[in-house]
Design an enzyme around this catalytic site. Structure first.
Site, short mmCIF file in Angstrom:
data_model
loop_
_atom_site.label_atom_id
_atom_site.label_comp_id
_atom_site.label_asym_id
_atom_site.label_seq_id
_atom_site.Cartn_x
_atom_site.Cartn_y
_atom_site.Cartn_z
N HIS B 262 37.85 -43.09 -32.53
CA HIS B 262 37.39 -44.35 -32.76
C HIS B 262 37.08 -45.13 -31.10
O HIS B 262 35.93 -45.65 -31.02
CB HIS B 262 38.17 -45.28 -33.57
CG HIS B 262 37.52 -46.57 -33.86
ND1 HIS B 262 36.81 -46.79 -34.96
CD2 HIS B 262 37.59 -47.92 -33.35
CE1 HIS B 262 36.44 -48.08 -35.15
NE2 HIS B 262 36.97 -48.75 -34.10
N GLU B 263 38.35 -45.49 -30.50
CA GLU B 263 38.08 -46.16 -29.32
C GLU B 263 37.40 -45.39 -28.35
O GLU B 263 36.48 -46.04 -27.39
CB GLU B 263 39.61 -46.35 -28.67
CG GLU B 263 40.46 -47.24 -29.84
CD GLU B 263 39.88 -48.64 -30.21
OE1 GLU B 263 38.92 -49.14 -29.68
OE2 GLU B 263 40.18 -49.00 -31.23
N HIS B 266 33.77 -46.15 -28.89
CA HIS B 266 33.46 -47.70 -28.28
C HIS B 266 33.34 -47.27 -26.49
O HIS B 266 32.34 -47.86 -25.92
CB HIS B 266 34.57 -48.84 -28.37
CG HIS B 266 34.65 -49.37 -29.54
ND1 HIS B 266 33.65 -49.98 -29.97
CD2 HIS B 266 35.56 -49.44 -30.57
CE1 HIS B 266 33.89 -50.46 -31.34
NE2 HIS B 266 35.11 -50.09 -31.53
N GLU B 292 30.44 -51.20 -32.93
CA GLU B 292 30.81 -50.64 -34.00
C GLU B 292 30.26 -49.58 -34.61
O GLU B 292 31.42 -48.49 -34.87
CB GLU B 292 31.41 -51.57 -35.18
CG GLU B 292 32.51 -51.23 -36.28
CD GLU B 292 33.62 -51.37 -35.56
OE1 GLU B 292 34.05 -51.75 -34.50
OE2 GLU B 292 34.95 -50.71 -36.23
#
Lengths: 490, 490
Positions: B262-263, B266, B292
């Protein structure tokens, strides 16, 4: 509140302090965890910060003049104004064109110096050093001085320290150190080389040793940390966030240990500055030399003492299997080996100050135009031969060995000797030191240092601080007494 | 040079950019390596930086007006001025007293919220939330809006996003998600609990797994790094220095893995922003929702796909011995378990947006004074029961579960759903995705995302960016199609 009468200054100064706080963190990060691709962006950001800081200093320059000659100020208030004026001085007196020219030549000189050093070719670096010396002479003129232009530069690192002080100190040190060195060598106690120098270690073992040494020194876990970088350093982010680094070269285990103790000495100074001075210009060491006195006191006088070796010996034995055939005495001998060497950073306590005396003489005479840059290699090599009996085979291991001049730092070197000298004064004045070390009572040592030196930060000039602590300024005789006691009683 | 006509703005903006650069580093450091005793000093320094940044914005506010209505500007120049005006707006329109009052209440509310959550006692937090909502309403009035006060706050996180958009999206999502959820549950494919959830792991093993996953994703070693913190986050220091964190809770190994993916999503966005936008206000994501979309696309659509599981399976098997009896299919099933839960952060792809719909409705009605703060627990619990068939036993696992409101973040929650919606649009538009994942060709994936979305940074508003990339704005039907394909074909 120690700054009742200058509240407005205190408030405004917080901007500069905060910008410097961030600069310190950026600098620490650059040497530890920064992804390498960001180097050029970080350089640009640092430049913007310098501009912002300069703007704030110029604003404060107007404000601080309101307080000139004001009476009934506390020592802290006077100190605040004194240090602030010192910080402003450079920005106000030195024209921006000179600073920019120096910045430009330095950024080129650093690369040229590195190559010249590797090739042992002083000719390559010579034109850059000439330009740097020329600019430093101009800066000295802009800053102003009495008697000798070198005094203007010395004052940047060690407030109030002059050529008169330097000459007095080195005139006492040189013949006496020569005498001590001769006597030590006559005894033939130290071997020409030691097997431990080349023994390789596992980094994780040394990491563990260093962590245990930090515990032994009672370094506070909530306001201190240690990381790894190419060159060891200490950095104060704030009085509650002081960081050191060490490096692991893979062999000669004493190097990383003593870098940790040395940098911890710097860190302890910063940690012991009174918290009421936080966010003011007093929240820093009194001078470069006084700072170095703390690191050298911890590294050499404490760290290389018999008592300290006794404390760390079990830690070393537990973690470094290659020490199984060594005892405490041999280890103590090993970490105190006196042996003339070509390189300043490898020098022992007895020979170290020869290296500084040489650089001091060169800087002094360069500033006064008594010598020319082109003469330096010869001057260097002759001095080494005369005092240490060894002569560099090339300029890489001689005149080119240090980074300082390529960074425009002229006037910095003498503070290393001042560090040794003041460490000697501390040793001389501290009555129960051996007991405190033997018992690992380093909180006592810190209390002693805090009360005598550290808590004041930069409240007093270094000379005033020394007079308050020891009743005298830089006195090399204490260092000589310490060295004679330690090395001539063998 | 894309900013030829606004050079003066670009130059001045570098100060703000540099101050923010340092703030980001300070923030990263606070969560990773800062000695804890420095927390309060760092808070104070951060406050000084906010003041400095505000001063610079006010200076720029005068300068930027010179360019109002100027013609023949490039897209980048228009974008620069648009985003700068958005950043300035908050400082110019909202009175400093309101901002200070909010800061003050937030600093208290955060502590109260934490205690109230632990005790499951909403009454304790209620007066703080009332005050925060009241201040946010005032801020909305100062900022100005059309139709609905919530629009003013939504725009802070997602430029141009309104209640009309939100109502349209959730009106499509809610019944369809309910239908999907019902069908998935009818099949009884997912167990009520899974043995892997409670298996403990060695942190060093998971560290190794995560490092290998970063390699698999081809994260660039020279401009990216990963550390550990209490809550995972991504931070951009610059486009050549992007950092993520993860955490190791010691059990349920999928948590740390998917936080890393997830990170990384980003981080990839930040790394792919065109370097020509560096040091401008365009060097950031287009909006919170678009940001997001990247993290959710990588985490859910790539990371939880059969093809990705096939790639990571050998890494997991090699490092985690407790997986020895599991095969790829079981692992894929495990990381995609659909199961209604009380907690947003634990929610799966199918149920997640119910949690957001609830918060969106509450925020919208609070802003419009359609409901009162005191009614929230009842509204919350009834919604959970109606849509997910479970009812919180206390407010700690209900209305008090998220930190956002205690931080004054109202209008942020909907961007999580926008992230899911846009990730669905990417999935729908990206033709060879399964092939690229199967072959581990993540450079292809990055190229695709760069060209469609990432390289523009904030040059275009999110809606304009979406129209350029997909010919339409937020369309929840793509997400629904993706979920039906994935979960109803089991």
């Amino acid at each position: 509140m120690p700054f009742e009468n200058i509240k407005e200054l205190v408030e405004e100064y917080k901007k500069i302090w905060s910008l410097n706080y961030a600069l310190s963190l950026m600098s620490w990060d650059r040497e530890t965890y920064m992804p390498p691709a960001d180097a050029s962006v970080r350089g640009e950001v640092t430049g913007v910060f310098s501009e912002l800081i300069k703007e704030e200093y110029l604003k404060l320059n107007n404000l601080v003049q309101k307080y000139e000659g004001k009476e009934n100020l506390s020592d802290e208030e006077k100190g605040f104004i004194r240090v602030l004026n010192r910080e402003i001085k450079y920005y106000v007196k030195v024209p921006i064109e000179i600073i920019k020219e120096l910045d430009k030549i330095i950024s080129e000189a650093l690369i040229v110096w590195r190559n010249a050093k590797n090739e042992g070719n002083f000719g390559k670096f010579k034109p850059y050093l000439e330009k740097i010396v020329d600019l430093e002479r101009k800066i000295a003129e802009y800053l102003g001085y009495e008697k000798h232009p070198y005094n203007a530069l010395l004052d940047l690192y060690e407030e109030g320290f002059t050529v008169d002080d330097g000459d007095r100190i080195f005139n006492i040190l040189l013949p006496n150190l020569k005498d001590i060195l001769n006597k030590v060598r006559e005894k033939g106690y130290y071997p020409a080389s030691h097997p431990l120098e080349s023994v390789e270690y596992e980094i994780k073992d040394m990491e563990k040793v260093n962590r245990e040494i930090l515990k032994l020194l009672k370094m506070p876990e909530d306001s201190f940390r240690m990381d790894v970088s190419a060159h060891p350093f200490t950095i104060r982010i704030s009085g509650s966030d002081v960081r050191i680094t060490t490096r692991y070269e893979g062999k000669d285990f004493k190097e990383t240990i003593y870098s940790v103790v040395h940098e911890s000495g710097h860190a302890i100074y910063e940690l012991l500055i009174d918290k009421s001075l936080e966010m003011t210009p007093l929240a820093q060491g009194a001078s470069t030399g006084i700072h170095e006195s703390q690191s050298r006191f911890w590294e050499n006088i404490i760290g290389r003492s018999k008592e300290f070796i006794h404390l760390v010996f079990p830690i070393l034995k537990n973690n470094l299997s290659f020490l199984k055939d060594y005892d405490e005495e041999e280890l103590h001998k090993y970490v105190n080996t006196v042996r003339p060497s070509l390189t300043r950073v490898d020098a022992d306590e007895v020979t170290y100050n020869f290296h500084i005396a040489l650089r001091y003489e060169i800087e002094k005479k360069l500033l006064n135009e008594d010598i020319k840059v082109e003469e330096l290699p010869e001057i260097w090599n002759d001095f080494m031969e005369k005092y240490l009996g060894i002569r560099p085979k090339n300029d890489g291991e001689g005149i080119l060995q240090d980074i300082h001049w390529s960074q425009g730092s002229i006037g910095y070197f003498p503070t290393y000797t001042l560090g040794n000298v003041v460490a000697g004064m501390i040793y001389s004045s501290y009555k129960n030191l051996k007991d405190d070390i033997s018992q690992g009572n380093f909180d006592n040592v810190k209390s002693w240092l805090r009360e005598k030196i550290c808590k004041y930060g930069a409240t007093y000039s270094p000379k005033e601080l020394l007079i308050r602590a020891f009743g005298k300024t830089y006195d090399p005789n204490d260092l000589l007494k310490y060295l004679r006691e330690k090395y001539l009683s063998i």
